[in-house]
Every structure is written in C-alpha cells, then in structure tokens.
Design an enzyme around this catalytic site. Structure first.
Site, PDB file in Angstrom:
ATOM      1  N   GLU A   2      21.813  69.794  64.084  1.00 36.21           N
ATOM      2  CA  GLU A   2      20.785  68.759  64.082  1.00 36.21           C
ATOM      3  C   GLU A   2      20.201  68.541  65.474  1.00 36.21           C
ATOM      4  O   GLU A   2      20.932  68.369  66.440  1.00 36.21           O
ATOM      5  CB  GLU A   2      21.342  67.454  63.524  1.00 36.21           C
ATOM      6  CG  GLU A   2      21.801  67.531  62.074  1.00 36.21           C
ATOM      7  CD  GLU A   2      20.667  67.831  61.096  1.00 36.21           C
ATOM      8  OE1 GLU A   2      19.482  67.721  61.500  1.00 36.21           O
ATOM      9  OE2 GLU A   2      20.973  68.167  59.941  1.00 36.21           O
ATOM     10  N   CYS A  61      24.828  59.746  57.833  1.00 39.08           N
ATOM     11  CA  CYS A  61      24.959  60.817  58.828  1.00 39.08           C
ATOM     12  C   CYS A  61      24.055  60.573  60.033  1.00 39.08           C
ATOM     13  O   CYS A  61      24.492  60.645  61.179  1.00 39.08           O
ATOM     14  CB  CYS A  61      24.639  62.176  58.198  1.00 39.08           C
ATOM     15  SG  CYS A  61      25.926  62.795  57.087  1.00 39.08           S
ATOM     16  N   ARG A  63      18.362  55.854  50.242  1.00 39.27           N
ATOM     17  CA  ARG A  63      17.865  55.956  48.864  1.00 39.27           C
ATOM     18  C   ARG A  63      18.961  55.609  47.860  1.00 39.27           C
ATOM     19  O   ARG A  63      18.680  55.316  46.697  1.00 39.27           O
ATOM     20  CB  ARG A  63      17.315  57.353  48.583  1.00 39.27           C
ATOM     21  CG  ARG A  63      18.310  58.475  48.714  1.00 39.27           C
ATOM     22  CD  ARG A  63      17.695  59.833  48.382  1.00 39.27           C
ATOM     23  NE  ARG A  63      18.661  60.901  48.535  1.00 39.27           N
ATOM     24  CZ  ARG A  63      19.585  61.216  47.642  1.00 39.27           C
ATOM     25  NH1 ARG A  63      19.680  60.534  46.512  1.00 39.27           N
ATOM     26  NH2 ARG A  63      20.442  62.204  47.868  1.00 39.27           N
ATOM     27  N   HIS A  66      25.501  69.551  60.134  1.00 36.44           N
ATOM     28  CA  HIS A  66      25.593  69.415  58.682  1.00 36.44           C
ATOM     29  C   HIS A  66      26.133  70.704  58.071  1.00 36.44           C
ATOM     30  O   HIS A  66      25.696  71.795  58.434  1.00 36.44           O
ATOM     31  CB  HIS A  66      24.214  69.098  58.082  1.00 36.44           C
ATOM     32  CG  HIS A  66      23.979  67.641  57.877  1.00 36.44           C
ATOM     33  ND1 HIS A  66      22.902  66.957  58.410  1.00 36.44           N
ATOM     34  CD2 HIS A  66      24.689  66.722  57.168  1.00 36.44           C
ATOM     35  CE1 HIS A  66      22.961  65.682  58.048  1.00 36.44           C
ATOM     36  NE2 HIS A  66      24.036  65.517  57.286  1.00 36.44           N
TER      37      HIS A  66
END
Length: 200
Positions: free
Chosen positions: A68, A131, A78, A157
């Site tokens: 990342e 995360c 969500r 990830h």
C-alpha cells in the site's frame, strides 16, 4: 478481522512470530477489526522502539500481494466493524493531514517478491475500513515521534487463502512474502525509498 482463524494476515504474521530476519527478532500482534480498539492497541505497541513496523490485512478478491502506497484520513465503512461501529465520512484523526505515504521501499519489495515468483504490486488504495484506519494511525503516530519517519513503516494487503475463495495464495507463500518484505526493507537504504511523510 471477523474470522481470525481463517484470516491469512493473522496466520502469516503469527507464523513469523519469534523468528528473526537479519538479526532483528520478529514480534507479531493481532489487532481487532474494530476502529477504536485497533488504534488503541496499535498505539500501545508503538510505545516501544522498533527497527520497522509492518501492518498486514486481508483483501479478498485481490490476486496479488498489495504494497500500500498511501493512507488517507477517512473512515467510511460500508459494513460495521466487529463492535457494530460504522463511521461514515469521518476522519481517522481530526485535524490530521489528509494522507501519509508509506515509508517502506515499495518498489524494491515488489521486485523482491516478483523475483521469488510471488504476485505483487504497489496498491494505491488501502480502502476506508479498519485496514486504512490502522495504516493512517500508524503513520500519524510515527510522524509525531522524534525521528519517527526514519522508522520504515507501512501496510501490506494479502489475498485470500485457497479455502476462502479465489483468487488466492497458499499460506506458505504469504508467510514467505512477509519475510521477504521485512528483509528487503531492512536492507534497502533510506535514500532508495519512496518519499515518506504527510500529504498536506
């Protein structure tokens, strides 16, 4: 995460716990998939000195190990976390910079992983769930420490395990990947890393 027994990030990290890379002992810790508790537990761990800090999470549906690049100052869930909290368009740190770059040697890590036959890529989004919350909290905390940005830190990830669905990677490959990322980071000179620090 929700099922720690199946979560590859937990299993791969714990597989390295107690081992050492380049003379540095590895210590693994499992953070809960909870916005408040993950930050609390992470900040407690960061009170100790570290040669580097690598946070790891699961990204189901991704085919490659994702290095990342950036953490953003947004919680936008969500789905609820494991305590039922579901922040929408809230900052991770009120008043904090919009984002932070990883201080891991991203391209060097991708190169090392690819050379070992492991699928890897630089990812430009860690999402807006726990995360990213952990990633931003990590970089913000280190930026506030004296000399903190000299500590290589970032987020990786991992795909699903084969038993979770496809695309996937075997656990042994993901454990090897984390070891290679740690080794590459410890061996890569600071001036070869991507620029770190906040995005203002």
């Amino acid at each position: 995460h929700r099922d720690q027994g199946e979560n590859p990030s937990v299993r791969a990290a714990l597989a390295l716990d107690g081992q050492s890379v380049n003379g540095h002992p590895i210590e693994a810790a499992c953070l809960p998939t909870q916005f408040a508790a993950s930050r609390r537990d992470l900040l407690a761990l960061l009170q100790r000195p570290w040669a580097m800090v690598l946070c790891v999470g699961q990204a189901g549906g991704r085919a490659a190990i994702g290095m990342e690049r950036v953490a953003i100052n947004v919680n936008d869930a969500r789905i609820p976390d494991n305590t039922g909290q579901q922040p929408i368009d809230e900052p991770v740190v009120p008043g904090g910079p919009p984002a932070y770059f990883s201080t891991l040697p991203l391209k060097a890590c991708v190169q090392s992983l690819s050379a070992a036959g492991l699928p890897a890529e630089v990812s430009n989004t860690a999402g807006t769930f726990v995360c990213n919350h952990v990633f931003y909290s990590l970089m913000h905390a280190l930026a506030g420490q004296s000399g903190g940005q000299r500590v290589p830190a970032g987020f990786v990830h991992l795909p699903w395990l084969p038993e979770q669905g496809q695309p996937s990677l075997p656990l042994a490959d993901m454990t090897q990947a984390l070891r290679l990322i740690i080794q590459t980071t410890l061996l890569t000179p600071t001036d070869l890393r991507l620029p770190g620090g906040k995005i203002s």
